[in-house]
Design an enzyme around this catalytic site. Structure first.
Site: not given
Ligand code: NAP
Length: 248
Positions: A13, A65, A91, A156, A158, A160, A189
């Site tokens: 990701g 993934v 990620n 989510y 569970a 995480k 974020i």
């Molecule tokens: P995001 O902006 O929605 O980006 C998600 C990324 O994951 C994208 O690159 C997407 O690819 C990729 N992805 C989704 N499903 C996938 C799959 N099945 N196989 C491969 N790639 C996949 O998310 P983010 O906010 O940056 O979050 C990144 C991580 O941080 C996640 O694990 C999220 O749970 C965690 N997180 C985020 C926050 C927050 O506040 N943002 C807080 C806590 C934890 P595409 O571009 O092709 O869709």
């Protein structure tokens, strides 16, 4: 004097948000970075172009993934083009929020597959070469939802929390072989994921954050970058919370 070692990195990701910021940060340190994505080829190409423009080395690798065959192919492609993966950043993640009363099994399964099964599949796929090299870094992106829980996000939370348990178990399995395994737990974020929440939810969240603002993807990436570095060689099995004091 030799310069810093250039390593091969896979960021799942890596095309958007925290993954992209991490890919850019690690490429900026001279590492060769594979940017994985599932469907947004344009975003992945943008991320690679930004790294190229900054003088770094990156490739885009498509694949889900959560699927075993795709993960094997992703890892093979990275090894063919860049070399054996030495740093894995798990990620990729999604949300399918709902109250448990209403949550469909598909929403449960999708989130567990993309957010947790993926961590097991990707870690397993890079393990042989890391064990052979007697060096490796695995960093997985959990969430404060996995530490404290979040209403409307039991699936989510569970997944995480599962990442945190997985991290501890695997850290014990491979610690004697020079491989560290850690997690980062971000709070709120500013990325596409939180943009989908709407203004009311976001301003309610900001009120609970000690630092009074959302975090940036870069502020999470720097924590991942530290755990990926040689400086973090004596840290394993840990979860670093990056939440601006949300949980205080
Ligand atoms: P995001 O902006 O929605 O980006 C998600 C990324 O994951 C994208 O690159 C997407 O690819 C990729 N992805 C989704 N499903 C996938 C799959 N099945 N196989 C491969 N790639 C996949 O998310 P983010 O906010 O940056 O979050 C990144 C991580 O941080 C996640 O694990 C999220 O749970 C965690 N997180 C985020 C926050 C927050 O506040 N943002 C807080 C806590 C934890 P595409 O571009 O092709 O869709």
């Amino acid at each position: 004097m030799t310069g810093p070692i250039s390593r091969v990195v896979l960021v799942t990701g890596g095309s958007r948000g925290i993954g992209r910021a991490t890919a850019e940060l690690l490429a900026g340190r001279g590492h060769k970075v594979a940017v994985n994505y599932v469907s947004n080829a344009t975003a992945a190409a943008d991320a690679v172009a930004a790294i190229d423009a900054a003088g770094g080395t990156a490739i885009a690798v498509q694949g889900d993934v959560g699927e075993e065959a795709a993960v094997e192919r992703i890892v093979d492609e990275v090894q063919d083009q860049l070399g054996q993966i030495e740093i894995l950043v798990n990620n990729a993640g999604i949300t399918r929020d709902d109250l448990i009363m209403r949550m469909k099994p598909e929403a449960w399964d999708d989130v567990l597959q993309t957010n947790l099964r993926s961590v097991y599949l990707c870690s397993r796929a890079v393990m042989r070469s890391m064990l052979r090299a007697r060096w490796g870094r695995i960093i997985s992106v959990s969430s404060v939802a996995g530490v404290y829980g979040n209403a409307g996000q039991a699936n989510y939370s569970a997944a995480k929390a599962g990442i945190i348990g997985f991290t501890k178990g695997l850290a014990k399995e491979v610690g004697s072989r020079g491989i560290t395994v850690n997690a980062v737990a971000p709070g709120f974020i500013a990325t596409d994921m939180t943009a989908a929440l709407g203004e009311d939810t976001t301003s309610a969240a900001v009120e609970r954050i000690t630092l009074g603002r959302l975090g940036t993807a870069r502020e999470v990436a720097t924590a991942v970058g530290y755990l990926a570095s040689d400086d973090a060689s004596y840290i394993t099995g840990q979860t670093v919370v990056v939440d601006g004091g949300l949980a205080l």
